[in-house]
Design an enzyme around this catalytic site. Structure first.
Site, mmCIF file in Angstrom:
data_model
loop_
_atom_site.group_PDB
_atom_site.id
_atom_site.type_symbol
_atom_site.label_atom_id
_atom_site.label_comp_id
_atom_site.label_asym_id
_atom_site.label_seq_id
_atom_site.Cartn_x
_atom_site.Cartn_y
_atom_site.Cartn_z
ATOM 1 N N HIS A 62 0.811 -1.214 0.000
ATOM 2 C CA HIS A 62 0.000 0.000 0.000
ATOM 3 C C HIS A 62 0.846 1.267 0.000
ATOM 4 O O HIS A 62 1.844 1.381 0.700
ATOM 5 C CB HIS A 62 -1.022 -0.002 1.134
ATOM 6 N N ASP A 169 6.039 2.182 6.746
ATOM 7 C CA ASP A 169 4.778 1.452 6.570
ATOM 8 C C ASP A 169 3.897 2.257 5.622
ATOM 9 O O ASP A 169 3.291 3.255 6.043
ATOM 10 C CB ASP A 169 4.119 1.279 7.944
ATOM 11 N N GLU A 201 -5.175 1.629 2.320
ATOM 12 C CA GLU A 201 -5.070 0.502 3.266
ATOM 13 C C GLU A 201 -5.265 0.944 4.699
ATOM 14 O O GLU A 201 -5.850 0.216 5.511
ATOM 15 C CB GLU A 201 -3.710 -0.184 3.093
ATOM 16 N N GLU A 202 -4.774 2.128 5.033
ATOM 17 C CA GLU A 202 -4.844 2.591 6.423
ATOM 18 C C GLU A 202 -6.251 3.040 6.828
ATOM 19 O O GLU A 202 -6.493 3.301 8.016
ATOM 20 C CB GLU A 202 -3.862 3.753 6.636
ATOM 21 N N ASP A 224 3.915 -6.144 3.459
ATOM 22 C CA ASP A 224 3.627 -5.092 4.431
ATOM 23 C C ASP A 224 4.639 -5.221 5.559
ATOM 24 O O ASP A 224 5.475 -6.130 5.560
ATOM 25 C CB ASP A 224 2.188 -5.219 4.955
ATOM 26 N N HIS A 311 3.834 3.138 13.118
ATOM 27 C CA HIS A 311 2.882 4.242 13.236
ATOM 28 C C HIS A 311 3.376 5.370 14.140
ATOM 29 O O HIS A 311 2.579 6.203 14.580
ATOM 30 C CB HIS A 311 1.502 3.743 13.695
#
Length: 338
Positions: A62, A169, A201-202, A224, A311
């Protein structure tokens, strides 16, 4: 490593729903290496090798990152925001930010004061972003409602092949699948390869579903990031021991096809790439879940990149793991027999 390509990806602003910039970078990089490039209404990008082959292997990673979006502008010129994806609110107050606008980037600061950190349920509703505007009218000369915002962080090399940046990410995954296509082509890959840099995706995961239904793949390799167990706050009992620098990670999950895991391990053993294993009780919580349930069902294997501090404004990865993922996937593609 192709540092220029990777740094271009990492420097882009690609908050979920605003992936155009990163897809432009991928298009420019891959136009000489693929037979066809497709881009759909939601900005999903697919780079294709050997489209004439009936075997279609989808590579998916992603393009989007977590961040903020301007939801309101107060009369005093301060910006109010909502989140896009799973941000950690406590990491934002006092931080410089970059705002992507139609006229270029604008810079600001998330207001911080001591009492703010006493809030029990600190969230984006408490955030005010100062861009230096005198009032709302002045702010609107520089930014617009809906503009995306990311932390103003840097790409830095660390010791022992480690490196740190915002949003590894999952732009590391995008980098890996594109470099794997190049490498597979060098190795004489004959099967159809569909490298998908997916959107959302998030937040919604619609990108992976849309792309898979249009490709109708024979199987999918999803790339991922995954948590390592070699940093504070992580318990290896929950998902296994995963070490930064320990190599690509395969997943023991009910949604991953075991025979594809076995084929990945065979390829890794053949070229001497160390492979790690992680455990999942149910879904993978990646784009792989949407792909798996698309069409009439798509066999899926997950190749994960070990990552520290997921994150957070500064994530950490290892060059050896990135290079290992590229080579492992390329070998799988070049040696695949239906």
């Amino acid at each position: 490593m192709n540092e220029k390509f990777l740094n271009n990806l990492l420097n882009s602003i690609s908050v979920s729903g605003y992936e155009e910039q990163v897809q432009d970078i991928v298009t420019e990089e891959m136009k000489e290496y693929t037979d066809e490039i497709r881009r759909d209404e939601m900005q999903n990008l697919t780079c294709i090798l050997n489209p004439e082959n009936n075997v279609r292997i989808m590579l998916s990673a992603h393009a989007d990152e977590i961040g903020l979006m301007i939801s309101n502008i107060r009369e005093d010129g301060r910006l109010q925001v909502i989140d896009r994806g799973g941000i950690v609110p406590a990491t934002y107050p006092g931080r410089q930010v970059r705002i992507k606008t139609k006229n270029g980037e604008v810079y600001g600061v998330v207001e911080a004061y001591r009492d703010l950190f006493k809030e029990e349920n600190l969230g984006t509703k408490h955030f005010l972003i100062d861009i230096g505007a005198k009032d709302r009218e002045d702010a609107l000369k520089n930014v617009s409602l809906g503009d995306p915002i990311v932390p103003d962080t840097h790409i830095r090399k660390m010791t022992n092949g480690k490196f740190t940046a915002r949003a590894l990410d999952d732009r590391l995954g995008v980098y890996i699948i594109m470099e794997a296509i190049k490498r597979a082509k060098e190795l004489g890959c004959k099967v159809g390869v569909y490298g998908a840099s997916t959107t959302g995706e998030e937040t919604t995961k619609t990108g992976a579903f849309w792309t898979s239904t249009r490709i109708n793949p024979t199987l999918a390799i999803v790339v991922d990031v995954t948590y390592t167990s070699d940093c504070s706050g992580m318990n290896p009992a929950e998902m296994g021991t995963v070490l930064l620098g320990g190599g690509p990670v395969l997943c023991n999950s009910p949604i991953v096809v075991k025979t594809l895991n076995a084929k990945m391990e065979e390829c890794a053993k053949k070229v001497g790439i160390p492979v790690q294993r992680e455990a999942a009780s149910r879904l993978s919580y990646t784009d792989g879940d949407k792909i798996h349930f698309s069409n009439q069902g798509v066999p899926m294997v997950l190749v994960s990149i070990p990552l520290r501090y997921m994150h957070m404004p500064a994530e950490v990865a290892d060059e050896k793991d990135v290079e290992g993922c590229v080579e492992l996937i390329a070998q799988f593609l070049a040696n695949y027999n239906a």
